[in-house]
Design an enzyme around this catalytic site. Sequence first.
Site: not given
Ligand code: 13P
Length: 254
Positions: A9, A11, A97, A99, A169, A175, A215
Amino acid sequence: MRKQIAAANWKMNLSHQEADSLLDQLLASQHHLSSNQAVILAVPAIYIPLAVQKLNGKSNIFVAAQNCHQKSNGAYTGEIAASMYASVGVHHIILGHSERREFFAESDSLLAEKTEAVLAIGSTPIFCCGEPLSIREAETQNSFVEAQLKNALFQLSADQIVKVVIAYEPIWAIGSGKTATSEQAQEIHAYIRSVFAAKYGQNIADQISILYGGSVKAANAKEIFSQPDVDGGLVGGASLIATEFAAIINALKP
Ligand code: 13P
């Protein structure tokens, strides 16, 4: 056998030139994927034509979208329908997601609509769930995630649910550099599978790929993916570094 999946992803990251270069580096790393493995790259929508063109003819590597609108067309300025993605060769779409839930107020009922829209055109939703830190600290993550799944997915038939990929997740691991332990991941993945087994039967539940996200990096992927109910990962930051993501792909179960 359910699919083992390494999903990236990206993003809202990278310029066109950087995306171009990362795709080239990934292609150069020469993955030998088994028929049971898949790599999915959820790139920003504007880079989808570039990615589709570069990955043309590669088996088991797919380009994905990071979101879509719930309607098939209409006066929704700035939005993209699932069918539009399909028309340019994109048949996997991340939905819900954390976010999007947090910054764009996406609710379970909206995600139910989006999931149905994606399935209706024969594409694959990658449906995200996961709890915030406060819920984990209260040790109520199982019921929190169960409610997310029930509210958004339980209207689906058994034929539909087997086509959905789940991505668990935990928000506190996204992150943050703080990953769930492999035991924590296995525990909740097994719980998620049991939720589907209770509703649709064990045979259906056993066919659903459940990815872990939060992560994931080259250094921890193998340990997490080795858990019996973890069928790969949804990777943010580490998917922007070709060598990291290549190692994550190599960490998939065969
Ligand atoms: P990270 O791998 O940067 O923690 O992000 C995970 C994520 O949100 C994937 O959709």
